[in-house]
Design a protein around this motif. Structure first.
Motif, PDB file in Angstrom:
ATOM      1  N   LEU A   1       7.316 -14.895 -10.375  1.00  0.00           N
ATOM      2  CA  LEU A   1       8.459 -15.774 -10.124  1.00  0.00           C
ATOM      3  C   LEU A   1       8.420 -16.318  -8.706  1.00  0.00           C
ATOM      4  N   VAL A   2       8.262 -15.433  -7.734  1.00  0.00           N
ATOM      5  CA  VAL A   2       8.481 -15.854  -6.353  1.00  0.00           C
ATOM      6  C   VAL A   2       7.289 -16.613  -5.802  1.00  0.00           C
ATOM      7  N   MET A   3       6.124 -16.280  -6.252  1.00  0.00           N
ATOM      8  CA  MET A   3       4.968 -17.000  -5.720  1.00  0.00           C
ATOM      9  C   MET A   3       4.452 -18.005  -6.733  1.00  0.00           C
TER      10      MET A   3
ATOM     11  N   ALA B   1      13.122  -7.195   6.960  1.00  0.00           N
ATOM     12  CA  ALA B   1      13.522  -8.239   7.907  1.00  0.00           C
ATOM     13  C   ALA B   1      13.096  -9.620   7.431  1.00  0.00           C
ATOM     14  N   ILE B   2      11.972  -9.695   6.724  1.00  0.00           N
ATOM     15  CA  ILE B   2      11.478 -11.024   6.338  1.00  0.00           C
ATOM     16  C   ILE B   2      12.382 -11.642   5.282  1.00  0.00           C
ATOM     17  N   THR B   3      13.215 -10.822   4.642  1.00  0.00           N
ATOM     18  CA  THR B   3      14.145 -11.421   3.692  1.00  0.00           C
ATOM     19  C   THR B   3      15.219 -12.241   4.413  1.00  0.00           C
ATOM     20  N   ILE B   4      15.408 -11.994   5.709  1.00  0.00           N
ATOM     21  CA  ILE B   4      16.481 -12.712   6.416  1.00  0.00           C
ATOM     22  C   ILE B   4      16.172 -14.202   6.554  1.00  0.00           C
TER      23      ILE B   4
ATOM     24  N   LEU C   1       8.045   1.571  -8.995  1.00  0.00           N
ATOM     25  CA  LEU C   1       7.823   0.229  -9.531  1.00  0.00           C
ATOM     26  C   LEU C   1       6.405  -0.290  -9.303  1.00  0.00           C
ATOM     27  N   HIS C   2       5.712   0.313  -8.360  1.00  0.00           N
ATOM     28  CA  HIS C   2       4.373  -0.176  -8.057  1.00  0.00           C
ATOM     29  C   HIS C   2       3.481  -0.095  -9.287  1.00  0.00           C
ATOM     30  N   ALA C   3       2.602  -1.071  -9.408  1.00  0.00           N
ATOM     31  CA  ALA C   3       1.644  -1.086 -10.515  1.00  0.00           C
ATOM     32  C   ALA C   3       2.312  -1.092 -11.873  1.00  0.00           C
TER      33      ALA C   3
ATOM     34  N   MET D   1       0.811  -1.216   0.000  1.00  0.00           N
ATOM     35  CA  MET D   1       0.000   0.000   0.000  1.00  0.00           C
ATOM     36  C   MET D   1       0.846   1.270   0.000  1.00  0.00           C
ATOM     37  N   PHE D   2       2.122   1.132  -0.369  1.00  0.00           N
ATOM     38  CA  PHE D   2       3.001   2.299  -0.279  1.00  0.00           C
ATOM     39  C   PHE D   2       2.475   3.497  -1.062  1.00  0.00           C
ATOM     40  N   VAL D   3       1.836   3.260  -2.187  1.00  0.00           N
ATOM     41  CA  VAL D   3       1.369   4.403  -2.977  1.00  0.00           C
ATOM     42  C   VAL D   3      -0.151   4.544  -2.899  1.00  0.00           C
TER      43      VAL D   3
ATOM     44  N   VAL E   1       2.975  -0.124 -17.485  1.00  0.00           N
ATOM     45  CA  VAL E   1       2.044  -0.241 -16.371  1.00  0.00           C
ATOM     46  C   VAL E   1       1.326  -1.575 -16.385  1.00  0.00           C
ATOM     47  N   ARG E   2       0.796  -1.897 -15.222  1.00  0.00           N
ATOM     48  CA  ARG E   2       0.133  -3.169 -15.004  1.00  0.00           C
ATOM     49  C   ARG E   2      -1.366  -2.995 -15.222  1.00  0.00           C
ATOM     50  N   ARG E   3      -2.055  -4.080 -15.522  1.00  0.00           N
ATOM     51  CA  ARG E   3      -3.501  -4.074 -15.672  1.00  0.00           C
ATOM     52  C   ARG E   3      -3.997  -3.113 -16.748  1.00  0.00           C
TER      53      ARG E   3
ATOM     54  N   MET F   1      13.815 -20.110  -8.899  1.00  0.00           N
ATOM     55  CA  MET F   1      12.724 -19.145  -9.057  1.00  0.00           C
ATOM     56  C   MET F   1      12.563 -18.303  -7.795  1.00  0.00           C
ATOM     57  N   PHE F   2      12.695 -18.956  -6.652  1.00  0.00           N
ATOM     58  CA  PHE F   2      12.493 -18.248  -5.392  1.00  0.00           C
ATOM     59  C   PHE F   2      13.550 -17.161  -5.221  1.00  0.00           C
ATOM     60  N   VAL F   3      14.779 -17.482  -5.621  1.00  0.00           N
ATOM     61  CA  VAL F   3      15.834 -16.479  -5.500  1.00  0.00           C
ATOM     62  C   VAL F   3      15.609 -15.352  -6.501  1.00  0.00           C
TER      63      VAL F   3
ATOM     64  N   THR G   1      13.948  -9.254  -6.181  1.00  0.00           N
ATOM     65  CA  THR G   1      13.261  -8.006  -6.496  1.00  0.00           C
ATOM     66  C   THR G   1      12.437  -7.522  -5.313  1.00  0.00           C
ATOM     67  N   GLY G   2      12.164  -8.421  -4.388  1.00  0.00           N
ATOM     68  CA  GLY G   2      11.447  -8.010  -3.189  1.00  0.00           C
ATOM     69  C   GLY G   2      12.217  -6.965  -2.395  1.00  0.00           C
ATOM     70  N   PHE G   3      13.546  -7.086  -2.381  1.00  0.00           N
ATOM     71  CA  PHE G   3      14.351  -6.098  -1.657  1.00  0.00           C
ATOM     72  C   PHE G   3      14.091  -4.696  -2.202  1.00  0.00           C
ATOM     73  N   PHE G   4      13.928  -4.608  -3.525  1.00  0.00           N
ATOM     74  CA  PHE G   4      13.688  -3.296  -4.136  1.00  0.00           C
ATOM     75  C   PHE G   4      12.293  -2.799  -3.784  1.00  0.00           C
ATOM     76  N   LEU G   5      11.341  -3.700  -3.955  1.00  0.00           N
ATOM     77  CA  LEU G   5       9.954  -3.293  -3.732  1.00  0.00           C
ATOM     78  C   LEU G   5       9.694  -2.942  -2.279  1.00  0.00           C
ATOM     79  N   ALA G   6      10.522  -3.477  -1.384  1.00  0.00           N
ATOM     80  CA  ALA G   6      10.277  -3.266   0.034  1.00  0.00           C
ATOM     81  C   ALA G   6      10.570  -1.836   0.471  1.00  0.00           C
TER      82      ALA G   6
HETATM   83  C1  HEM Z   1      12.161 -11.462  -0.269  1.00  0.00           C
HETATM   84  C2  HEM Z   1      11.049 -11.236   0.330  1.00  0.00           C
HETATM   85  C3  HEM Z   1       9.953 -10.380  -0.301  1.00  0.00           C
HETATM   86  C4  HEM Z   1       9.833  -9.042  -0.259  1.00  0.00           C
HETATM   87  C5  HEM Z   1      10.760  -8.072   0.423  1.00  0.00           C
HETATM   88  C6  HEM Z   1       8.631  -8.705  -0.976  1.00  0.00           C
HETATM   89  C7  HEM Z   1       8.139  -7.426  -1.163  1.00  0.00           C
HETATM   90  C8  HEM Z   1       7.032  -7.107  -1.914  1.00  0.00           C
HETATM   91  C9  HEM Z   1       6.510  -5.802  -2.064  1.00  0.00           C
HETATM   92  C10 HEM Z   1       7.068  -4.566  -1.401  1.00  0.00           C
HETATM   93  C11 HEM Z   1       5.420  -5.862  -2.875  1.00  0.00           C
HETATM   94  C12 HEM Z   1       4.517  -4.722  -3.302  1.00  0.00           C
HETATM   95  C13 HEM Z   1       4.930  -4.179  -4.593  1.00  0.00           C
HETATM   96  C14 HEM Z   1       3.913  -3.234  -5.143  1.00  0.00           C
HETATM   97  O1  HEM Z   1       2.745  -3.607  -5.257  1.00  0.00           O
HETATM   98  O2  HEM Z   1       4.294  -2.101  -5.473  1.00  0.00           O
HETATM   99  C15 HEM Z   1       5.252  -7.222  -3.241  1.00  0.00           C
HETATM  100  C16 HEM Z   1       4.253  -7.683  -4.055  1.00  0.00           C
HETATM  101  C17 HEM Z   1       3.909  -9.018  -4.105  1.00  0.00           C
HETATM  102  N1  HEM Z   1       4.612 -10.063  -3.550  1.00  0.00           N
HETATM  103 FE1  HEM Z   1       6.392  -9.930  -2.609  1.00  0.00          FE
HETATM  104  N2  HEM Z   1       8.061  -9.837  -1.440  1.00  0.00           N
HETATM  105  C18 HEM Z   1       8.839 -10.887  -1.027  1.00  0.00           C
HETATM  106  C19 HEM Z   1       8.576 -12.207  -1.258  1.00  0.00           C
HETATM  107  C20 HEM Z   1       7.387 -12.669  -1.745  1.00  0.00           C
HETATM  108  C21 HEM Z   1       6.967 -14.034  -1.683  1.00  0.00           C
HETATM  109  C22 HEM Z   1       7.773 -15.169  -1.069  1.00  0.00           C
HETATM  110  C23 HEM Z   1       5.765 -14.085  -2.271  1.00  0.00           C
HETATM  111  C24 HEM Z   1       4.856 -15.259  -2.502  1.00  0.00           C
HETATM  112  C25 HEM Z   1       5.076 -16.469  -2.237  1.00  0.00           C
HETATM  113  C26 HEM Z   1       5.413 -12.775  -2.712  1.00  0.00           C
HETATM  114  C27 HEM Z   1       4.239 -12.444  -3.373  1.00  0.00           C
HETATM  115  C28 HEM Z   1       3.886 -11.200  -3.769  1.00  0.00           C
HETATM  116  C29 HEM Z   1       2.681 -10.878  -4.489  1.00  0.00           C
HETATM  117  C30 HEM Z   1       1.586 -11.869  -4.883  1.00  0.00           C
HETATM  118  C31 HEM Z   1       2.697  -9.510  -4.730  1.00  0.00           C
HETATM  119  C32 HEM Z   1       1.727  -8.664  -5.555  1.00  0.00           C
HETATM  120  C33 HEM Z   1       0.339  -8.634  -5.172  1.00  0.00           C
HETATM  121  C34 HEM Z   1      -0.495  -7.813  -6.122  1.00  0.00           C
HETATM  122  O3  HEM Z   1      -0.301  -6.603  -6.177  1.00  0.00           O
HETATM  123  O4  HEM Z   1      -1.338  -8.396  -6.822  1.00  0.00           O
HETATM  124  N3  HEM Z   1       6.422 -11.927  -2.381  1.00  0.00           N
HETATM  125  N4  HEM Z   1       6.243  -7.982  -2.636  1.00  0.00           N
END
Ligand code: HEM
Ligand SMILES: [Cu+2]
Lengths: 209, 121, 594
Positions: C425-427, C357-360, C413-415, C338-340, C483-485, C393-395, C400-405
């Motif tokens: 990839l990750v999920m 922290a959850i990345t640890i 990057l949102h949307a 919900m950052f934006v 953009v998404r959607r 895939m998980f890696v 990219t989660g680090f960036f989005l966090a």
């Molecule tokens: C390394 C750890 C992770 C971090 C730091 C992280 C961080 C984020 C952040 C900040 C967003 C929001 C991006 C945005 O909407 O602008 C996001 C979106 C998302 N992440 Fe991650 N994530 C991580 C791992 C995962 C994992 C393990 C899963 C699933 C198994 C996951 C599933 C998702 C999904 C489904 C969305 C998008 C939801 C949507 O907008 O429809 N993420 N993640």
């Protein structure tokens, strides 16, 4: 390497079976359900609080009579029914089936009075023009959150009464399952506990002074 | 049908004087009564809310510990349930800051009266 | 020893009628297969939807044959309208997240193997278990019904953001009946999952056989148990949120619609609600949900890797504690979606820190897997390939989660497709790889027949390469501002990106088609595959000490006794190199430790 390297089961540790929480599965499942239910109620209450806090013209229509008096009576009845419930569980656990039957039925009766009073209150409010979508006093969300939260609680109470009657009648037939009485009790106390939050948040914050 | 290998209940045994229940019962009634008194105190909504809420938590605590007998359950269970429930209920509060910006669409410290009486309703 | 293992399992008679045996069965194995079947049906629907979407994105004017049959208004002459594109997208996400990634890894595999692996004859509440499946199935039917109502399914995405989702018909096609069906379906789904959760938790704690201490549970059981703890409260929050959403539609309330909203030049009758409230309630569920999808896959992958590496992980406990930490933190990070959103900026910081922290714990797990793989003689088979694929895939997706966090980066990057690439990839892909690994690994146990390894490997390579071809470019697109959607990328800054989109679409079509190899393998092996021995992979956990397929009651009326930790491989003096959990042989030394 050969089989002879292996000795047969001499110094193997086989710990006894144990449950870390030391309670019957049914009781555990009831506690788990209550955690989930607590989250459900909390969601509704937080949503209500969020909207009330953000609104500028939240009405405070509840008068001392009839609403607050009625709420006092309802609260008294629910708390009392918790006492009778606790005594019912105690009786069932101690093997006194007749007492268990009487206490559970008394509890169900208390619950029924609560439902009657509550429904009566609802009818009055509906007569005054309060609906889910509107009310005579201002912010439409007042009626929406009032009926949603008290309605959710009311459904819980009614379900509890049914279960109490079923479980209680079994005690009269001498087929009392103390475990079932106990988990019904857990549920009943929990529903009453929720009421302890509904009263201040939904009623008492909205009294007209 | 319940297929369970566990029927052992090592919670504290029942019995003894039911007077404790009566005490808890009166305790809850008194606390509930106090809530009603607070409702008619001349304080603002926030103060009333916090007072009543604190009492509600006490009542709930009495219910859980004595009527639901959580106090008699074993330590691991109490710890587990406390962590799970409190975590969820606490994190759920993180929406509060946004309720202040609902109608104003402004940063939380912008409370200028002109803004508050915006076009809503 | 026999007096010990004769430990009383109550005598249960297997059902005989077809209906009690295969349809309304209380047997956890049948229920597990039913969940898996539901997920399989759902994943193919979801995949076809994604094909249609991808074709439309690459060639927006192209007619897709047969589409007009699905919706006359939505696809006149077979060309998707912009709205119908979004409607299909919504159903794609909903079906995939709820009916595939939640049902298969937890409810499917978990139901089948958790009772066996803990040494029990069934779940503690078999009837609740049956109810859980049928309630979920009902939810699926309600969701699918949205295709067939006049205006079609909703277009508000799997996240159903308000006010779009709460306004009703004025907001667009499908936002009336379709959206109500969506919300009802999800509310029912939540109930079904809650029922399952009660069984998972109490089975893990209460149904373990003698000797099966908590630390002797296989990592799969730990993963399912922890996932169940997450879903216990996650779904309990989504359900009332959906009910409030339904009330906004049918009862004229406005929980999620603000005052003075003008849509299509019409002032909306709603007043007083908050759109942010929906996002809070949804993501309070939504983030835990993504871990509900991935944590079981982590368990399965660990289990598969250990068996094929022939040695335990560097640390059994660290994996368990990491999963617990993830479960705990998963509740504290939800605001990073919900950052934006217009959320209080201070909250953004409060959500950003736990997200980092959850990345640890995630990193710890990856390091343990890779460290354990290092120098091991991994047996390469389809299951272990998919397990490796999961880590990859998980890696890739997690980084990219680090960036989005970080809110400052996420604002950009949102949307965008960056986020789409991240979570696919990750999920999506990672969890699917976990499901595939589990399928190839346990298929012999469930059906008594082996899957075809050659076809399996072909399937793996197509899927692995294909998934990267599809989802890696998403990141570049996102960084380029795509953009998404959106249903078509015609704006001048996005038009140059079209070749990338065409490439992705072709990759998606090929990768999707490759899934037919899997389907063929699954069906063909089920009936004509080579007969499977009891323990084809030389595993040690309890599922390998019973016949394939397992009998009713799992252990034929007795309960096993467990003598060992779950992963006793590389054992000096054992007949092979391993000792089963229920083998009374004592262990003198582990080769690796000399
Ligand atoms: C390394 C750890 C992770 C971090 C730091 C992280 C961080 C984020 C952040 C900040 C967003 C929001 C991006 C945005 O909407 O602008 C996001 C979106 C998302 N992440 Fe991650 N994530 C991580 C791992 C995962 C994992 C393990 C899963 C699933 C198994 C996951 C599933 C998702 C999904 C489904 C969305 C998008 C939801 C949507 O907008 O429809 N993420 N993640
Ligand atoms: Cu998230």
């Amino acid at each position: 390497m050969s089989q002879s390297d292996l000795t047969m089961g001499t110094h193997l540790s086989v710990p006894e079976r144990s449950s870390p929480f030391a309670m019957p599965s049914k009781k555990l499942a009831m506690w788990l359900f209550l955690i989930a239910d607590a989250a459900t109620f909390a969601t509704c209450l937080v949503a209500y609080g969020f909207l009330r806090n953000g609104s500028l013209n939240w009405p405070t229509p509840f008068k001392f009579f009839p609403t607050v008096v009625n709420t006092m009576v309802m609260t008294f009845i629910l708390v009392t029914s918790s006492l009778t419930m606790a005594l019912g569980v105690r009786a069932a656990k101690m093997g006194d089936q007749d007492a268990a039957y009487r206490w559970t039925m008394l509890t169900a009766a208390g619950g029924s009075i609560f439902v009657l009073l509550h429904v009566h209150e609802w009818m009055d409010l509906i007569d005054e023009g309060v609906r889910l979508s509107r009310n005579p006093w201002g912010n439409a969300l007042f009626g929406a959150s009032f009926f949603t939260i008290t309605g959710l609680h009311l459904i819980h109470v009614m379900a509890g009464i049914v279960v109490l009657i079923v479980v209680g009648l079994r005690c009269r037939g001498g087929r009392c399952d103390a475990g079932d009485v106990e988990i019904t009790g857990l549920y009943w106390h929990f529903v009453n506990l929720v009421w302890m939050f509904v009263v201040p948040l939904v009623y008492l914050l909205n009294v007209s002074k | 049908m319940v297929l369970t290998n566990r029927q052992d209940d090592r919670g504290a045994p029942y019995g003894g004087n039911p007077g404790k229940y009566l005490l808890v019962y009166f305790g809850i009634l008194v606390l509930a009564g106090l809530q009603f008194a607070i409702a008619y105190q001349q304080v603002n909504v926030t103060a009333a809310l916090f007072r009543m809420f604190a009492l509600a938590i006490l009542e709930a605590g009495l219910m859980v510990v004595f009527f639901m007998r959580l106090g008699a359950e074993n330590r691991p269970f109490v710890t587990w349930i406390a962590i799970v429930t409190l975590l969820v209920l606490t994190i759920m509060q993180s929406s509060w800051p946004d309720s202040y910006r609902m109608e104003r669409d402004a940063p939380p410290n912008d409370r200028s009266p002109g803004y508050r009486t915006g076009p809503s309703q | 020893m026999h007096d010990k293992s004769a430990h009383a399992a109550r005598h249960r008679v297997p059902p005989t009628g077809f209906i009690r045996k295969y349809i309304f069965s209380t047997d956890h194995k049948v229920i597990g297969e039913q969940y898996y079947g539901l997920a399989l049906a759902a994943v193919f629907i979801g995949m076809v939807l994604s094909w249609i979407m991808r074709i439309h994105l690459a060639w927006p004017a192209a007619a897709i044959p047969g589409m007009q049959l699905l919706s006359k208004n939505g696809a006149p002459g077979g060309v998707l309208t912009p709205e119908y594109y979004l409607q299909l997208m919504t159903m794609h996400g909903t079906i995939m997240v709820f009916f595939v990634l939640t049902t298969a890894p937890l409810a499917g595999f978990g139901n089948y193997f958790l009772p066996i692996q803990v040494g029990a004859e069934d779940m503690p509440f078999p009837r609740l278990n049956m109810l859980s499946f049928w309630v979920t199935f009902g939810a699926f039917l309600v969701a699918i019904a949205a295709f067939f109502v006049p205006q079609g399914p909703p277009l508000s995405g799997w996240t159903a953001y308000a006010p779009l989702s709460a306004l009703g018909e004025v907001a667009g096609p499908g936002q009336g009946t379709g959206q109500v069906l969506w919300a009802v379906s999800i509310a029912i789904f939540c109930v079904g999952q809650l029922l399952g959760t009660l069984n998972f938790i109490s089975a893990t704690l209460d149904m373990r056989c003698q000797g099966m201490g908590l630390m002797r549970l296989p990592l799969t059981v730990w993963a399912w148990f922890i996932t169940a703890c997450i879903s216990l409260t996650a779904f309990a929050v989504l359900m009332p949120a959906c009910i409030l959403l339904v009330l906004d539609h049918v009862a004229g309330t406005s929980f999620f619609v603000p005052s003075n909203l003008v849509v299509n030049d019409q002032l909306q009758p709603h007043a007083g609600g908050s759109t942010l409230l929906w996002q809070h309630l949804f993501w309070f569920f939504g983030h835990p949900e993504v871990y509900i999808a991935i944590v079981p896959a982590m368990g399965i992958v660990s289990h598969v890797l250990i068996t094929n590496m022939r040695r335990p992980l560097l640390s059994h406990k660290a994996i368990i504690y990491s999963m617990v930490a993830i479960a705990f933190l998963s509740y504290m990070v939800y605001g990073h979606h919900m950052f934006v959103s217009g959320m209080n900026p201070y909250s953004s910081i409060a959500f950003s820190l736990p997200t980092l922290a959850i990345t640890i714990p995630s990193t710890i797990m990856v390091l343990i897997w890779i460290g354990s793989l290092y120098g091991s003689k991994l047996r390469i088979n389809t299951a272990s390939l998919f397990a490796l694929g999961f880590i990859s895939m998980f890696v890739s997706g997690g980084i990219t989660g680090f960036f989005l966090a970080q809110p400052s980066l996420d604002i950009m990057l949102h949307a965008t497709y960056f986020v789409v690439g991240h979570f696919h990839l990750v999920m999506a892909v990672a969890a699917l790889f976990g499901i595939f690994a589990g399928t190839y690994f346990w298929f012999p146990k469930v059906t008594g027949r082996m899957m075809n390894e050659t076809l399996g490997k072909v399937h793996f390579w197509f899927t692995f390469v294909g998934a990267y071809c599809i989802f890696m470019p998403f990141h570049y697109l996102g960084m380029a501002g795509n953009v998404r959607r959106y249903q078509a990328f015609v704006d001048d800054f996005m038009a140059p990106l079209m070749p990338v989109h065409k490439f992705i679409t072709i990759a998606a079509l090929i990768t999707g088609a490759a899934q037919l190899i899997f389907l063929y393998n699954l069906i063909h092996s089920r009936f004509w595959g080579e007969l499977a021995p009891q323990n084809p992979w030389e595993g040690t956990s309890l599922e390998w000490s019973i016949p394939s397929p397992p009998p009713f009651d799992n252990f034929a009326g007795k309960l096993p006794v467990v003598y060992h930790d779950p992963y006793q491989y590389d054992i000096e003096g054992a007949t092979n190199d391993y000792v089963m959990q229920d083998s009374p042989a004592s262990i003198n030394s582990v080769r690796g430790e000399k």
